[in-house]
Enzyme design. Structure first.
Site, PDB file in Angstrom:
ATOM      1  CE1 TYR A 377      -3.487  -2.607   0.920  1.00 16.53           C
ATOM      2  CE2 TYR A 377      -4.621  -0.662   0.497  1.00 16.53           C
ATOM      3  CZ  TYR A 377      -4.760  -2.120   0.586  1.00 16.53           C
ATOM      4  OH  TYR A 377      -5.886  -2.677   0.564  1.00 16.53           O
ATOM      5  CE1 TYR A 381       0.123   7.660  -2.191  1.00 18.18           C
ATOM      6  CE2 TYR A 381       0.012   5.372  -1.248  1.00 18.18           C
ATOM      7  CZ  TYR A 381      -0.603   6.468  -1.728  1.00 18.18           C
ATOM      8  OH  TYR A 381      -1.803   6.559  -2.208  1.00 18.18           O
TER       9      TYR A 381
END
Length: 613
Positions: A377, A381
């Protein structure tokens, strides 16, 4: 027409759109601001069509925003000129302070120095002037007498002023310069190139005569984006393994600031960026401060309820440079709902009634192991904010590698910490253990089995095992099995006490040295020249005529502090010029850095001491 006005920032047809009475004013306001001068003039051009008076006032305000106090310099000044100004300014203040000390006393000299610093738009380097000790005043005055301190402060102000004006005139958004302005990106590339060249020109030499180029040392450390990304992912994956073993669950949280913090609004259906009418003038640093306050409130409430989450948070910019946070947290399954409720409650307390707040400000996703790992997840990023590895494009369809460079420039300009570990064991201890070899600790019969296990876990990049050996995911720093060991290292450049990381200290075992090799920094090639000269001496079986042992000992001495003063921060420092959060430098102190001359000597601290502070 540009030639007549002594500025060629606008085309002839653009000058024609500006009233004749205002052309000279526009040229005088814009020509002193370099690359950002033309965008300022274009902004004026558009606004003057509606109200030329307000356009004039705005242009003057933008120009003043780029001025660096009463220095006579602008934020776009060339770095070479800035260095000369800092040197001249520091010497002038030092000279005048000495005169004030003789004529009116130390207090008057200090008042003069404070005024000069504040007139330049800087903050005087003392935390609490009203309660400061004489010694603290001495440290502060030593900084004010140092050109290097002025350069560091001025460069920080430069970057923020340029980027603040760029955001104001809409140069930072999806349809212009995404994340940061083109001017700031160009300046950041230039800074990294200069610093890389400076590191390439230097080498570190140990007591065995081994010489290593500093640029190569940087590449092998966590300052290298590749190594930095790999270490972050190892730690994130390790936390996930700890959570799986403990039966904890993961939640992925996105926190967004209220509308008043956003300069631009992105309309997804139109794929366009438009000015935000609710914007109140907050810059990215102020927005980051909002998130830090918010998280401290959330953390305090969770602590009161004995909820101990652990994981990571990532701060990254929206397309207009406004930061937002992503957090991957693990928590006991029975506490997950309460964690969610606390974050949602605090996340919309400020301006919580504005349209879309409940839907946009806090987004929480429960990690479903069947759909993907928790590390997966947050992996994109991490990569997006470091080097774009494994990604083709970002959320806005921009190439991932170029976006990473722009995000790096954004973090550097606004000095925003991008990654932070929440809970868990010390990464400094982890890095120090990885410096060792098994023989370094196994040879000592008193070494405990747990210390050896911690070393083996760190050496094999097993963050989960290392965390459990240290005491678990929520262990307090003072309760960890192994902690960092610092010792006094004399006085710093400004006579302040300095501590140096020398190794580790293990509970029930004692000290464990990790800094086993001493290094000195010198010009690249000095070691080779020294070896060649010694070789020639051996061939001649005698010292060169006119030489003495003292002269030969001077060969290969480290660079002096003055020779290193012009250097910026390292080339791979992403959030800019902030102090490091962990010690990653294998080199000993540069000559003169921790051994200032006594008060009254020729050093800057000596001069401050001579004043009586």
């Amino acid at each position: 027409m540009g030639q007549a006005l002594n500025w060629h920032g606008l085309k002839s047809e653009e000058w024609e759109q500006i009233g004749a009475d205002n052309r000279r004013f526009v040229a005088s306001m814009c020509r002193k601001h370099g690359e950002i001068g033309r965008p300022m003039a274009v902004d004026y051009l558009h606004r003057s069509r509606e109200d030329s008076v307000k356009a004039n006032q705005r242009l003057r305000a933008l120009s003043e925003a780029l001025e660096m106090g009463k220095t006579g310099l602008t934020a776009t000044v060339h770095d070479g000129e800035l260095k000369k100004w800092c040197k001249r300014h520091a010497e002038e203040i030092e000279m005048v302070c000495e005169q004030w000390t003789k004529r009116a006393g130390v207090d008057e000299a200090i008042r003069y120095a404070r005024k000069r610093v504040e007139d330049c738009g800087l903050v005087f380097p003392i935390a609490d002037p009203d309660n400061a000790t004489r010694e603290e005043w001495g440290h502060a005055m030593a900084r004010v007498f140092d050109p290097r301190w002025w350069r560091l402060q001025a460069r920080r102000i430069q970057a923020r002023k340029i980027e603040a004006v760029a955001r104001e005139i809409r140069l930072v958004h999806k349809d212009a310069g995404i994340y940061s302005s083109d001017v700031t990106v160009k300046r950041r590339k230039g800074q990294k190139r200069r610093n890389y060249d400076a590191l390439t020109a230097m080498e570190a030499v140990n007591e065995d005569g081994e010489a290593v180029n500093l640029a190569e040392l940087v590449k092998s450390s966590v300052s290298n984006p590749v190594n930095r990304r790999a270490e972050l992912m190892v730690r994130i994956k390790g936390f996930e393994q700890c959570a799986d073993a403990a039966g904890h669950v993961g939640v992925f949280i996105t926190l967004t600031a209220p509308s008043k913090y956003h300069r631009m609004t992105y309309i997804k259906s139109m794929d366009r960026a438009l000015p935000n009418r609710k914007y109140k003038g907050f810059d990215p640093r102020e927005t980051q401060a909002y998130f830090c306050r918010l998280w401290s409130q959330i953390r305090a409430q969770l602590w009161r309820e004995e909820i101990r989450p652990y994981g990571f948070r990532v701060a990254e910019p929206h397309h207009d440079g406004t930061p937002h946070w992503h957090m991957l947290l693990f928590v006991d399954k029975e506490q997950a709902e309460r964690l969610r409720a606390v974050i949602e409650d605090y996340g919309i307390r400020e301006d919580g009634k504005e349209w879309g707040a409940a839907r946009q400000r806090v987004k929480i996703v429960n990690i479903d192991p069947e759909k993907g790992s928790a590390a997966g997840y947050i992996a994109k990023y991490v990569a997006k904010n470091i080097d774009g590895h494994g990604l083709e494009e970002d959320l806005y369809g921009q190439p991932a590698d170029s976006s990473a460079a722009r995000i790096d420039a954004w973090a550097s300009a606004w000095r925003i910490r991008q990654f932070q570990q929440i809970g868990g064991a010390s990464v400094t201890v982890w890095r120090e253990l990885r410096r060792l070899k098994l023989d370094d600790i196994a040879s000592d019969e008193e070494t405990s089995v747990e210390v050896i296990k911690a070393f083996l876990a760190a050496d094999s990049s097993d963050w989960a095992a290392y965390t459990m050996i240290q005491g678990g995911m929520t262990v307090r720093r003072e309760d960890q099995l192994i902690r960092s060991n610092y010792e006094d290292n004399g006085k710093g450049r400004y006579y302040q006490p300095v501590k140096r990381l020398v190794g580790l200290v293990a509970r029930g075992f004692g000290d464990l040295a990790t800094r086993l090799t001493q290094w000195v920094i010198q010009r690249a090639g000095t070691a080779d020249k020294q070896a060649e000269r010694l070789e020639a001496m051996e061939r001649e079986n005698a010292y060169p005529r006119g030489s003495s042992l003292e002269e030969l000992e001077d060969i290969g001495q480290p660079m002096t502090l003055e020779e290193l003063q012009a250097l910026d921060a390292g080339p791979f420092c992403g959030a800019g010029t902030a102090p490091p959060w962990t010690r990653g430098n294998n080199c000993t102190a540069v000559q003169g850095l921790h051994e200032p001359e006594p008060p009254g000597g020729g050093s800057i601290t000596g001069k401050a001491g001579a004043m009586g502070v």
